[in-house]
Structure formats: C-alpha cells, structure tokens
Design a protein around this motif. Structure first.
Motif, PDB file in Angstrom:
ATOM      1  N   ASP A  49       0.832  -1.189   0.000  1.00  8.84           N
ATOM      2  CA  ASP A  49       0.000   0.000   0.000  1.00  8.84           C
ATOM      3  C   ASP A  49       0.878   1.253   0.000  1.00  8.84           C
ATOM      4  O   ASP A  49       1.731   1.416   0.878  1.00  8.84           O
ATOM      5  CB  ASP A  49      -0.905  -0.004   1.235  1.00  8.84           C
ATOM      6  CG  ASP A  49      -1.808   1.205   1.283  1.00  8.84           C
ATOM      7  OD1 ASP A  49      -2.605   1.375   0.335  1.00  8.84           O
ATOM      8  OD2 ASP A  49      -1.702   1.988   2.245  1.00  8.84           O
ATOM      9  N   PRO A  50       0.707   2.158  -0.974  1.00  7.82           N
ATOM     10  CA  PRO A  50       1.567   3.347  -1.050  1.00  7.82           C
ATOM     11  C   PRO A  50       1.525   4.220   0.206  1.00  7.82           C
ATOM     12  O   PRO A  50       2.557   4.735   0.634  1.00  7.82           O
ATOM     13  CB  PRO A  50       1.025   4.114  -2.259  1.00  7.82           C
ATOM     14  CG  PRO A  50       0.316   3.096  -3.073  1.00  7.82           C
ATOM     15  CD  PRO A  50      -0.201   2.074  -2.114  1.00  7.82           C
ATOM     16  N   LYS A  51       0.357   4.379   0.806  1.00  7.09           N
ATOM     17  CA  LYS A  51       0.271   5.215   2.011  1.00  7.09           C
ATOM     18  C   LYS A  51       0.994   4.560   3.184  1.00  7.09           C
ATOM     19  O   LYS A  51       1.686   5.226   3.949  1.00  7.09           O
ATOM     20  CB  LYS A  51      -1.190   5.479   2.364  1.00  7.09           C
ATOM     21  CG  LYS A  51      -1.852   6.462   1.435  1.00  7.09           C
ATOM     22  CD  LYS A  51      -3.261   6.772   1.877  1.00  7.09           C
ATOM     23  CE  LYS A  51      -3.904   7.738   0.885  1.00  7.09           C
ATOM     24  NZ  LYS A  51      -5.276   8.049   1.250  1.00  7.09           N
ATOM     25  N   ALA A  52       0.846   3.248   3.306  1.00  2.00           N
ATOM     26  CA  ALA A  52       1.538   2.545   4.387  1.00  2.00           C
ATOM     27  C   ALA A  52       3.051   2.594   4.173  1.00  2.00           C
ATOM     28  O   ALA A  52       3.813   2.816   5.121  1.00  2.00           O
ATOM     29  CB  ALA A  52       1.049   1.096   4.470  1.00  2.00           C
ATOM     30  N   LEU A  53       3.490   2.409   2.938  1.00  3.99           N
ATOM     31  CA  LEU A  53       4.920   2.481   2.646  1.00  3.99           C
ATOM     32  C   LEU A  53       5.464   3.877   2.910  1.00  3.99           C
ATOM     33  O   LEU A  53       6.564   4.036   3.435  1.00  3.99           O
ATOM     34  CB  LEU A  53       5.193   2.063   1.201  1.00  3.99           C
ATOM     35  CG  LEU A  53       5.039   0.576   0.911  1.00  3.99           C
ATOM     36  CD1 LEU A  53       5.114   0.320  -0.587  1.00  3.99           C
ATOM     37  CD2 LEU A  53       6.086  -0.230   1.643  1.00  3.99           C
ATOM     38  N   SER A  54       4.689   4.892   2.551  1.00  2.57           N
ATOM     39  CA  SER A  54       5.105   6.267   2.826  1.00  2.57           C
ATOM     40  C   SER A  54       5.291   6.473   4.319  1.00  2.57           C
ATOM     41  O   SER A  54       6.264   7.079   4.765  1.00  2.57           O
ATOM     42  CB  SER A  54       4.064   7.241   2.271  1.00  2.57           C
ATOM     43  OG  SER A  54       4.360   8.547   2.657  1.00  2.57           O
ATOM     44  N   HIS A  55       4.368   5.957   5.091  1.00  6.81           N
ATOM     45  CA  HIS A  55       4.460   6.074   6.542  1.00  6.81           C
ATOM     46  C   HIS A  55       5.682   5.324   7.068  1.00  6.81           C
ATOM     47  O   HIS A  55       6.437   5.854   7.884  1.00  6.81           O
ATOM     48  CB  HIS A  55       3.184   5.524   7.199  1.00  6.81           C
ATOM     49  CG  HIS A  55       3.241   5.484   8.687  1.00  6.81           C
ATOM     50  ND1 HIS A  55       3.128   6.619   9.454  1.00  6.81           N
ATOM     51  CD2 HIS A  55       3.421   4.453   9.539  1.00  6.81           C
ATOM     52  CE1 HIS A  55       3.225   6.290  10.723  1.00  6.81           C
ATOM     53  NE2 HIS A  55       3.399   4.978  10.803  1.00  6.81           N
ATOM     54  N   LEU A  56       5.885   4.107   6.567  1.00  9.97           N
ATOM     55  CA  LEU A  56       7.003   3.295   7.041  1.00  9.97           C
ATOM     56  C   LEU A  56       8.357   3.912   6.712  1.00  9.97           C
ATOM     57  O   LEU A  56       9.249   3.960   7.544  1.00  9.97           O
ATOM     58  CB  LEU A  56       6.937   1.896   6.432  1.00  9.97           C
ATOM     59  CG  LEU A  56       5.913   0.942   7.010  1.00  9.97           C
ATOM     60  CD1 LEU A  56       5.784  -0.295   6.139  1.00  9.97           C
ATOM     61  CD2 LEU A  56       6.273   0.553   8.422  1.00  9.97           C
ATOM     62  N   PHE A  57       8.503   4.393   5.470  1.00  9.98           N
ATOM     63  CA  PHE A  57       9.824   4.831   5.021  1.00  9.98           C
ATOM     64  C   PHE A  57      10.093   6.323   5.145  1.00  9.98           C
ATOM     65  O   PHE A  57      11.240   6.727   5.224  1.00  9.98           O
ATOM     66  CB  PHE A  57      10.052   4.400   3.572  1.00  9.98           C
ATOM     67  CG  PHE A  57      10.176   2.922   3.415  1.00  9.98           C
ATOM     68  CD1 PHE A  57      11.173   2.225   4.061  1.00  9.98           C
ATOM     69  CD2 PHE A  57       9.294   2.214   2.631  1.00  9.98           C
ATOM     70  CE1 PHE A  57      11.294   0.855   3.936  1.00  9.98           C
ATOM     71  CE2 PHE A  57       9.406   0.851   2.493  1.00  9.98           C
ATOM     72  CZ  PHE A  57      10.402   0.166   3.147  1.00  9.98           C
ATOM     73  N   ALA A  58       9.058   7.140   5.153  1.00 17.91           N
ATOM     74  CA  ALA A  58       9.307   8.577   5.144  1.00 17.91           C
ATOM     75  C   ALA A  58       9.038   9.241   6.484  1.00 17.91           C
ATOM     76  O   ALA A  58       9.750  10.169   6.853  1.00 17.91           O
ATOM     77  CB  ALA A  58       8.455   9.243   4.071  1.00 17.91           C
ATOM     78  N   LEU A  59       8.031   8.805   7.177  1.00 23.17           N
ATOM     79  CA  LEU A  59       7.618   9.549   8.359  1.00 23.17           C
ATOM     80  C   LEU A  59       8.224   9.028   9.652  1.00 23.17           C
ATOM     81  O   LEU A  59       8.853   9.763  10.388  1.00 23.17           O
ATOM     82  CB  LEU A  59       6.086   9.533   8.464  1.00 23.17           C
ATOM     83  CG  LEU A  59       5.349  10.116   7.245  1.00 23.17           C
ATOM     84  CD1 LEU A  59       3.854   9.953   7.399  1.00 23.17           C
ATOM     85  CD2 LEU A  59       5.713  11.573   7.069  1.00 23.17           C
ATOM     86  N   ASP A  60       8.043   7.778   9.933  1.00 31.85           N
ATOM     87  CA  ASP A  60       8.424   7.249  11.237  1.00 31.85           C
ATOM     88  C   ASP A  60       9.313   6.023  11.136  1.00 31.85           C
ATOM     89  O   ASP A  60       9.063   5.014  11.783  1.00 31.85           O
ATOM     90  CB  ASP A  60       7.161   6.884  12.039  1.00 31.85           C
ATOM     91  CG  ASP A  60       6.342   8.100  12.400  1.00 31.85           C
ATOM     92  OD1 ASP A  60       6.956   9.120  12.749  1.00 31.85           O
ATOM     93  OD2 ASP A  60       5.111   8.029  12.327  1.00 31.85           O
ATOM     94  N   THR A  61      10.367   6.089  10.350  1.00 35.77           N
ATOM     95  CA  THR A  61      11.169   4.893  10.127  1.00 35.77           C
ATOM     96  C   THR A  61      11.798   4.367  11.412  1.00 35.77           C
ATOM     97  O   THR A  61      11.998   3.168  11.546  1.00 35.77           O
ATOM     98  CB  THR A  61      12.280   5.162   9.101  1.00 35.77           C
ATOM     99  OG1 THR A  61      13.045   6.272   9.537  1.00 35.77           O
ATOM    100  CG2 THR A  61      11.703   5.418   7.738  1.00 35.77           C
ATOM    101  N   TRP A  62      12.129   5.228  12.351  1.00 30.24           N
ATOM    102  CA  TRP A  62      12.801   4.759  13.563  1.00 30.24           C
ATOM    103  C   TRP A  62      11.868   3.965  14.463  1.00 30.24           C
ATOM    104  O   TRP A  62      12.308   3.239  15.345  1.00 30.24           O
ATOM    105  CB  TRP A  62      13.419   5.926  14.323  1.00 30.24           C
ATOM    106  CG  TRP A  62      12.406   6.872  14.881  1.00 30.24           C
ATOM    107  CD1 TRP A  62      11.855   7.948  14.244  1.00 30.24           C
ATOM    108  CD2 TRP A  62      11.814   6.824  16.170  1.00 30.24           C
ATOM    109  NE1 TRP A  62      10.954   8.567  15.054  1.00 30.24           N
ATOM    110  CE2 TRP A  62      10.906   7.902  16.257  1.00 30.24           C
ATOM    111  CE3 TRP A  62      11.952   6.000  17.273  1.00 30.24           C
ATOM    112  CZ2 TRP A  62      10.156   8.159  17.381  1.00 30.24           C
ATOM    113  CZ3 TRP A  62      11.198   6.257  18.393  1.00 30.24           C
ATOM    114  CH2 TRP A  62      10.323   7.324  18.447  1.00 30.24           C
ATOM    115  N   LYS A  63      10.552   4.071  14.261  1.00 30.11           N
ATOM    116  CA  LYS A  63       9.601   3.331  15.094  1.00 30.11           C
ATOM    117  C   LYS A  63       9.526   1.858  14.704  1.00 30.11           C
ATOM    118  O   LYS A  63       9.074   1.039  15.483  1.00 30.11           O
ATOM    119  CB  LYS A  63       8.202   3.929  14.969  1.00 30.11           C
ATOM    120  CG  LYS A  63       8.035   5.244  15.668  1.00 30.11           C
ATOM    121  CD  LYS A  63       6.596   5.701  15.558  1.00 30.11           C
ATOM    122  CE  LYS A  63       6.419   7.032  16.246  1.00 30.11           C
ATOM    123  NZ  LYS A  63       5.055   7.530  16.105  1.00 30.11           N
TER     124      LYS A  63
END
Length: 183
Positions: A21-35
């Motif tokens: 899912d593009p939105k999930a990937l965006s969240h995973l890789f761009a916003l909160d990768t350290w989480k």
C-alpha cells in the motif's frame, strides 16, 4: 482497511509481512522509520555488509543520534555545494553518450544504460563525499569500483544457497566463513 498488506510463509515455517500500500509504505519509510525495526535476520545481513554500529542498523535513540549528526549534510544549503559536481558529471555522461551514438553507424537507441548510471553515481559520490575522481565515466576502473563490482557479481555456490536458506532459521550460519561473505 490497510490496503495491500499480506503475510507470507518463508523458509522453515516463519512468517514475513509484505506491504504494498503506497500510504503505508510512505508512513514506514518517510515519516516514522525509527519506530519500525528490521527483522533480526535483516539486521544481521546489513551488519555483515556494512559493519556494526552504523545508521542502517541502529535503532531507537542511537538512530536518532546518528540522524541528528547527518541531517545537516543533506540540508538544501549543503547540497548546493555539490550542484557543480553533479552538473559536471552529467555533462561528461552526456558527452560520452553523444560520442558513442555518433560512432555507431545506425544511430540506434542505447540498449543498456544501467552501467553508465552506475558509473555516474560512483563518480558523483567519489567527488562529493571523498574528493576523489574515480573516472568511471572515462572508462577507468578504480580498485574500489573493482571490489564493489566483484561483491555485486559474486555468484553463490549451490551449497552457499542452501546455507543461506537454513540461516533464515539459524542465523548463526551467517557467521560461517563462506567465500562470498569473506569477499
């Protein structure tokens, strides 16, 4: 609800989650990768490739400290200093392509430019990060380029492939001094 996310079975009965899912990937890789941490096996493989204690394998507070140190290097003001390096390398690539096309009798489309793009990237990184001209676009092969190419093109033996599959369940097998890992 979550888009294209699914679980698959991997060797020896373990599970892996695949996120499409593009939105999930965006969240995973761009916003909160350290989480989100990598699976232990992936961390082990990255550590074997790049060495311990670097940004790629650090988690939590250590990751934040690494990023805080590196962020100024990628700020727009810092990147402006490398514009001339990137422009000069791109111009050198363009000139090489023009001369290659003029040398060909049929003016056909260049079939594979991946080697050229690799050389362009390698030269830019060498000049910008290490103040070293590897001259990859000029057709020269530096010792660093030769070593990286050898690692990238090393073919694992059938035994190594089987050990790799077993290492999915028994990570200690990655510590074996196999030819590819030694390389």
């Amino acid at each position: 609800m979550y888009g294209s996310v699914y679980r698959i079975r991997v060797p020896l009965g373990t599970d892996s989650i695949v996120v499409c899912d593009p939105k999930a990937l965006s969240h995973l890789f761009a916003l909160d990768t350290w989480k989100y941490s990598h699976p232990p096996l992936a961390l082990l493989q990255i550590t074997m490739l790049t060495g311990p204690g670097n940004l790629l394998v650090s988690l939590g507070e250590s990751h934040n400290r690494h990023r805080k140190i590196l962020n100024p290097l990628f700020a727009p003001a810092a990147l402006k200093r490398y514009t001339s390096v990137m422009y000069d390398s791109a111009y050198k690539l363009s000139t090489a392509w023009e001369s290659e096309l003029q040398a060909s009798a049929t003016n056909e489309i260049m079939p594979d430019i991946s080697e050229w793009i690799n050389n362009l990237s390698f030269d830019i990184i060498g000049l910008a990060a290490f103040s070293t001209d590897f001259k990859s676009l000029d057709g020269e092969k530096s010792a660093v380029a030769t070593a990286l190419t050898a690692v990238g093109h090393a073919k694992p033996s059938p035994i190594t492939s089987k050990i790799f599959l077993l290492a999915q369940a028994f990570p200690v097998l990655f510590e074996l001094p196999l030819p590819r890992s030694t390389l």
